[in-house]
Design a protein around this motif. Structure first.
Motif, PDB file in Angstrom:
ATOM      1  N   LEU A 114       0.877  -0.922   0.006  1.00  0.00           N
ATOM      2  CA  LEU A 114      -0.115  -0.154  -0.067  1.00  0.00           C
ATOM      3  C   LEU A 114       0.788   1.073  -0.197  1.00  0.00           C
ATOM      4  CD1 LEU A 114      -2.623   1.723   0.496  1.00  0.00           C
ATOM      5  CD2 LEU A 114      -2.390   1.415   2.889  1.00  0.00           C
ATOM      6  N   LEU A 115       0.570   2.078  -0.810  1.00  0.00           N
ATOM      7  CA  LEU A 115       1.295   3.461  -0.748  1.00  0.00           C
ATOM      8  C   LEU A 115       0.372   4.253   0.214  1.00  0.00           C
ATOM      9  CD1 LEU A 115       2.089   3.742  -4.942  1.00  0.00           C
ATOM     10  CD2 LEU A 115       3.666   2.835  -2.887  1.00  0.00           C
ATOM     11  N   PRO A 116       0.959   4.572   1.294  1.00  0.00           N
ATOM     12  CA  PRO A 116      -0.031   5.233   2.247  1.00  0.00           C
ATOM     13  C   PRO A 116      -0.570   6.569   1.914  1.00  0.00           C
ATOM     14  CG  PRO A 116       2.249   4.999   3.101  1.00  0.00           C
ATOM     15  CD  PRO A 116       2.229   4.423   1.767  1.00  0.00           C
ATOM     16  N   LEU A 117       0.261   7.381   1.190  1.00  0.00           N
ATOM     17  CA  LEU A 117       0.029   8.981   0.700  1.00  0.00           C
ATOM     18  C   LEU A 117      -0.985   8.917  -0.010  1.00  0.00           C
ATOM     19  CD1 LEU A 117       3.643  10.377   1.132  1.00  0.00           C
ATOM     20  CD2 LEU A 117       1.797  10.191   2.754  1.00  0.00           C
ATOM     21  N   THR A 118      -1.279   8.030  -1.063  1.00  0.00           N
ATOM     22  CA  THR A 118      -2.302   8.078  -2.097  1.00  0.00           C
ATOM     23  C   THR A 118      -3.053   7.070  -1.948  1.00  0.00           C
ATOM     24  OG1 THR A 118      -0.879   6.557  -3.472  1.00  0.00           O
ATOM     25  CG2 THR A 118      -0.353   8.958  -3.798  1.00  0.00           C
ATOM     26  N   ASN A 119      -3.168   6.042  -0.915  1.00  0.00           N
ATOM     27  CA  ASN A 119      -3.960   4.907  -0.806  1.00  0.00           C
ATOM     28  C   ASN A 119      -4.276   4.333  -1.955  1.00  0.00           C
ATOM     29  OD1 ASN A 119      -4.439   5.565   1.911  1.00  0.00           O
ATOM     30  ND2 ASN A 119      -5.938   6.971   1.354  1.00  0.00           N
ATOM     31  N   VAL A 120      -3.080   3.669  -2.734  1.00  0.00           N
ATOM     32  CA  VAL A 120      -3.188   3.009  -3.736  1.00  0.00           C
ATOM     33  C   VAL A 120      -2.574   1.716  -3.444  1.00  0.00           C
ATOM     34  CG1 VAL A 120      -2.308   2.825  -6.307  1.00  0.00           C
ATOM     35  CG2 VAL A 120      -3.716   5.045  -5.329  1.00  0.00           C
TER      36      VAL A 120
END
Length: 144
Positions: free
Chosen positions: A52-58
């Protein structure tokens, strides 16, 4: 302390042991809360992806697209008593984890995160699904 090559643990006073136990108990709850937060984010925004890329929620598949975070988290879920989450992740492993459709991988990362995750999940739960997937992955990694 080490003496003659052997570790000698410190002698703790009873009051120190009680304080250590109190601190450990407080930390235990915080650790579980942090894992619940991280797992819920992964489950909501990146289920089945490698991370999970936490800054973009992707979700992103940059470790071969083999659910690296999910598999690597299995033992943590088990040890923290998050059994519902563990069994839900187990179902994803059973139904979706397929090593025949993998992109480029890091042998090191795949070994420690996926193979290690599957073997530790099997050791904790005795669920044959994990051993079968680990065996498949191990055979594929032998060629690397």
């Amino acid at each position: 302390e080490y003496r003659n090559g052997a570790y000698i643990p410190p002698a703790w006073k009873e009051s120190e042991l009680k304080e250590l136990a109190r601190v450990a108990l407080a930390r235990k709850g915080r650790v579980k809360m942090a894992m619940e937060h991280a797992w819920n984010g992964y489950r909501t925004f990146a289920w089945g992806t490698d991370e999970l890329l936490p800054l973009t929620n992707v979700g992103q598949d940059n470790w071969g697209g083999i659910g690296a975070t999910l598999v690597d988290s299995l033992s943590t879920l088990w040890l923290l008593g998050m059994k519902d989450e563990f069994w839900e992740a187990r179902d994803w492993v059973k139904d979706n984890l397929d090593f025949s459709k993998v992109g480029t991988i890091s042998v090191f990362e795949t070994t420690i995160r996926n193979l290690g995750g599957l073997l530790s999940a099997y050791d904790l739960s005795h669920d044959a699904v994990f051993l079968e997937k680990a065996d498949d992955l191990g055979k594929r990694l032998m060629k690397a």
